[in-house]
Design a protein around this motif. Structure first.
Motif, PDB file in Angstrom:
ATOM      1  N   GLU A   1       0.801  -1.216   0.000  1.00 31.78           N
ATOM      2  CA  GLU A   1       0.000   0.000   0.000  1.00 31.78           C
ATOM      3  C   GLU A   1       0.837   1.272   0.000  1.00 31.78           C
ATOM      4  OE1 GLU A   1      -4.081   1.046   2.171  1.00 31.78           O
ATOM      5  OE2 GLU A   1      -2.420   0.772   3.583  1.00 31.78           O
ATOM      6  N   GLU A   2       1.901   1.289   0.801  1.00 28.96           N
ATOM      7  CA  GLU A   2       2.657   2.515   0.983  1.00 28.96           C
ATOM      8  C   GLU A   2       3.912   2.604   0.120  1.00 28.96           C
ATOM      9  OE1 GLU A   2       3.264   3.379   5.091  1.00 28.96           O
ATOM     10  OE2 GLU A   2       1.240   2.743   5.645  1.00 28.96           O
ATOM     11  N   ARG A   3       4.524   1.458  -0.182  1.00 27.77           N
ATOM     12  CA  ARG A   3       5.716   1.470  -1.022  1.00 27.77           C
ATOM     13  C   ARG A   3       5.428   1.043  -2.457  1.00 27.77           C
ATOM     14  NH1 ARG A   3       9.709   4.326   1.503  1.00 27.77           N
ATOM     15  NH2 ARG A   3      11.101   3.468  -0.068  1.00 27.77           N
ATOM     16  N   HIS A   4       4.244   0.481  -2.674  1.00 29.86           N
ATOM     17  CA  HIS A   4       3.860  -0.026  -4.006  1.00 29.86           C
ATOM     18  C   HIS A   4       4.795  -1.131  -4.478  1.00 29.86           C
ATOM     19  CE1 HIS A   4       1.028   3.258  -4.096  1.00 29.86           C
ATOM     20  NE2 HIS A   4       2.004   4.129  -3.931  1.00 29.86           N
ATOM     21  N   TRP A   5       5.211  -1.980  -3.525  1.00 30.55           N
ATOM     22  CA  TRP A   5       6.043  -3.136  -3.845  1.00 30.55           C
ATOM     23  C   TRP A   5       5.153  -4.356  -4.017  1.00 30.55           C
ATOM     24  CZ3 TRP A   5       9.966  -2.509   0.777  1.00 30.55           C
ATOM     25  CH2 TRP A   5      10.827  -1.428   0.491  1.00 30.55           C
ATOM     26  N   ASP A   6       5.505  -5.206  -4.972  1.00 33.87           N
ATOM     27  CA  ASP A   6       4.837  -6.503  -5.075  1.00 33.87           C
ATOM     28  C   ASP A   6       5.290  -7.382  -3.914  1.00 33.87           C
ATOM     29  OD1 ASP A   6       3.635  -5.653  -7.355  1.00 33.87           O
ATOM     30  OD2 ASP A   6       4.548  -7.141  -8.685  1.00 33.87           O
ATOM     31  N   VAL A   7       4.360  -8.153  -3.369  1.00 34.54           N
ATOM     32  CA  VAL A   7       4.659  -9.066  -2.259  1.00 34.54           C
ATOM     33  C   VAL A   7       4.006 -10.410  -2.538  1.00 34.54           C
ATOM     34  CG1 VAL A   7       4.812  -7.198  -0.577  1.00 34.54           C
ATOM     35  CG2 VAL A   7       2.619  -8.333  -0.938  1.00 34.54           C
ATOM     36  N   PHE A   8       4.552 -11.460  -1.941  1.00 33.47           N
ATOM     37  CA  PHE A   8       3.865 -12.748  -2.000  1.00 33.47           C
ATOM     38  C   PHE A   8       4.248 -13.566  -0.772  1.00 33.47           C
ATOM     39  CE2 PHE A   8       7.891 -13.666  -4.057  1.00 33.47           C
ATOM     40  CZ  PHE A   8       8.195 -14.981  -3.740  1.00 33.47           C
ATOM     41  N   PRO A   9       3.317 -14.390  -0.275  1.00 31.52           N
ATOM     42  CA  PRO A   9       3.600 -15.186   0.926  1.00 31.52           C
ATOM     43  C   PRO A   9       4.444 -16.410   0.592  1.00 31.52           C
ATOM     44  CG  PRO A   9       1.374 -15.622   0.173  1.00 31.52           C
ATOM     45  CD  PRO A   9       1.929 -14.555  -0.728  1.00 31.52           C
ATOM     46  N   GLY A  10       5.416 -16.667   1.443  1.00 31.86           N
ATOM     47  CA  GLY A  10       6.251 -17.849   1.265  1.00 31.86           C
ATOM     48  C   GLY A  10       5.903 -18.916   2.285  1.00 31.86           C
ATOM     49  N   THR A  11       6.857 -19.740   2.602  1.00 28.02           N
ATOM     50  CA  THR A  11       6.666 -20.777   3.613  1.00 28.02           C
ATOM     51  C   THR A  11       6.608 -20.132   4.988  1.00 28.02           C
ATOM     52  OG1 THR A  11       9.065 -21.089   3.636  1.00 28.02           O
ATOM     53  CG2 THR A  11       7.769 -22.587   2.251  1.00 28.02           C
ATOM     54  N   TRP A  12       6.369 -20.946   6.010  1.00 20.81           N
ATOM     55  CA  TRP A  12       6.301 -20.460   7.381  1.00 20.81           C
ATOM     56  C   TRP A  12       6.904 -21.499   8.307  1.00 20.81           C
ATOM     57  CZ3 TRP A  12       2.343 -21.765   4.178  1.00 20.81           C
ATOM     58  CH2 TRP A  12       1.613 -22.932   4.493  1.00 20.81           C
ATOM     59  N   LEU A  13       7.080 -21.127   9.551  1.00 16.42           N
ATOM     60  CA  LEU A  13       7.678 -22.029  10.534  1.00 16.42           C
ATOM     61  C   LEU A  13       6.590 -22.752  11.315  1.00 16.42           C
ATOM     62  CD1 LEU A  13      10.519 -19.720  11.888  1.00 16.42           C
ATOM     63  CD2 LEU A  13      10.758 -21.659  10.318  1.00 16.42           C
ATOM     64  N   GLU A  14       6.825 -24.048  11.537  1.00 17.08           N
ATOM     65  CA  GLU A  14       5.889 -24.868  12.302  1.00 17.08           C
ATOM     66  C   GLU A  14       6.638 -25.532  13.454  1.00 17.08           C
ATOM     67  OE1 GLU A  14       4.577 -27.560   9.264  1.00 17.08           O
ATOM     68  OE2 GLU A  14       2.872 -26.281   8.715  1.00 17.08           O
ATOM     69  N   ALA A  15       5.972 -25.648  14.591  1.00 17.75           N
ATOM     70  CA  ALA A  15       6.567 -26.310  15.750  1.00 17.75           C
ATOM     71  C   ALA A  15       6.403 -27.817  15.614  1.00 17.75           C
ATOM     72  CB  ALA A  15       5.910 -25.821  17.030  1.00 17.75           C
ATOM     73  N   VAL A  16       7.522 -28.535  15.591  1.00 15.09           N
ATOM     74  CA  VAL A  16       7.502 -29.992  15.476  1.00 15.09           C
ATOM     75  C   VAL A  16       8.382 -30.573  16.574  1.00 15.09           C
ATOM     76  CG1 VAL A  16       8.010 -31.973  14.010  1.00 15.09           C
ATOM     77  CG2 VAL A  16       7.186 -29.850  12.974  1.00 15.09           C
ATOM     78  N   LYS A  17       7.757 -31.219  17.529  1.00 15.68           N
ATOM     79  CA  LYS A  17       8.479 -31.851  18.643  1.00 15.68           C
ATOM     80  C   LYS A  17       9.440 -30.877  19.323  1.00 15.68           C
ATOM     81  CE  LYS A  17       8.232 -36.519  16.711  1.00 15.68           C
ATOM     82  NZ  LYS A  17       8.998 -37.719  16.267  1.00 15.68           N
ATOM     83  N   GLY A  18       8.932 -29.687  19.573  1.00 16.43           N
ATOM     84  CA  GLY A  18       9.713 -28.700  20.307  1.00 16.43           C
ATOM     85  C   GLY A  18      10.698 -27.906  19.478  1.00 16.43           C
ATOM     86  N   THR A  19      10.783 -28.185  18.173  1.00 16.68           N
ATOM     87  CA  THR A  19      11.680 -27.422  17.306  1.00 16.68           C
ATOM     88  C   THR A  19      10.873 -26.778  16.179  1.00 16.68           C
ATOM     89  OG1 THR A  19      12.120 -29.328  15.853  1.00 16.68           O
ATOM     90  CG2 THR A  19      13.574 -29.009  17.759  1.00 16.68           C
ATOM     91  N   GLN A  20      11.425 -25.744  15.600  1.00 13.62           N
ATOM     92  CA  GLN A  20      10.762 -25.065  14.496  1.00 13.62           C
ATOM     93  C   GLN A  20      11.273 -25.611  13.170  1.00 13.62           C
ATOM     94  OE1 GLN A  20      11.405 -20.850  15.304  1.00 13.62           O
ATOM     95  NE2 GLN A  20       9.282 -20.686  15.965  1.00 13.62           N
ATOM     96  N   ARG A  21      10.342 -26.037  12.344  1.00  5.48           N
ATOM     97  CA  ARG A  21      10.696 -26.541  11.024  1.00  5.48           C
ATOM     98  C   ARG A  21       9.919 -25.804   9.952  1.00  5.48           C
ATOM     99  NH1 ARG A  21      11.282 -33.164  11.268  1.00  5.48           N
ATOM    100  NH2 ARG A  21      12.965 -33.230  12.812  1.00  5.48           N
TER     101      ARG A  21
END
Length: 228
Positions: free
Chosen positions: A39-59
């Motif tokens: 909105e403010e910079r007029h940059w294209d953006v797109f969502p990528g992967t994310w972090l998930e908690a798996v057995k106490g660690t982030q994957r």
């Protein structure tokens, strides 16, 4: 180090960058930041992967336990078609997955000069002394810095570096243009930390510099860093 302060290294001290439309280093959600960039910079953006908690660690959500950029790479092969400059579209995308990383395609609103962090801080100090206009600069958890320049700059870098008397192969300087992307603050990369602003987006740096305007101090800094 305070995330709102420009970094300090043994080679250079960079002053604080004042003013920003949104503080994406402290307290701003990924959704808010993504909408702000569109909105403010007029940059294209797109969502990528994310972090998930798996057995106490982030994957990484991609499922690869050996992922090289956990939570900070494209989630789809057709990511170029997903990138949007619409704030409302960005809001819809991150509403579906609020923890998705914010990725910015290069070669559209800007290109990027990607350098080692030590060289980046040296270049920033040198550019300030020279009175050069700076665009936004990010600092990544893997100790790289990304200088945003006008689109088309990446294609010029090899020739510009040669004209300055440097061999492009001798410098750790990566030019990112069409077909590439970078992660934007406050995206986190696994347990390494978050992408931060070294020089934040402000009203005064809305117009990005041409690659020609900053390539000399950037190349010099990379060359000096490479000799260590």
């Amino acid at each position: 180090m305070d995330e709102m302060t420009i970094g300090v290294t043994s080679t250079a001290q960079i002053p604080k960058q004042r003013g920003a439309a949104h503080d994406t280093a402290r307290g701003t959600s990924l959704l808010e930041a993504a909408v702000s960039y569109a909105e403010e910079r007029h940059w294209d953006v797109f969502p990528g992967t994310w972090l998930e908690a798996v057995k106490g660690t982030q994957r990484c959500s991609c499922g690869d336990p050996a992922c090289e950029a956990p939570g900070a790479h494209p989630a789809r092969e057709d990511w170029p078609t997903q990138a949007t400059g619409s704030a409302s579209a960005a809001r819809r995308l991150w509403s579906k997955q609020p923890t998705a990383s914010i990725l910015l395609p290069t070669g559209r609103s800007f290109d990027v000069l990607d350098v080692p962090e030590t060289a980046g801080f040296l270049a920033l100090a040198r550019m300030e002394r020279m009175g050069l206009t700076l665009g936004p600069v990010t600092r990544t958890p893997d100790r790289r810095m990304h200088f945003l320049v006008q689109p088309g700059g990446a294609a010029k870098v090899t020739d510009l570096v040669r004209k300055l008397g440097w061999s492009p192969l001798a410098l750790d300087l990566v030019a990112r243009g069409e077909g590439s992307y970078v992660a934007a603050p406050p995206t986190r990369v696994g347990g390494r930390g978050a992408v931060q602003w070294a020089c934040r987006p402000t009203v005064s740096n809305r117009w990005l510099p041409e690659a020609e305007e900053i390539i000399s101090p950037v190349a010099y800094a990379c060359g000096r860093d490479g000799r260590r």
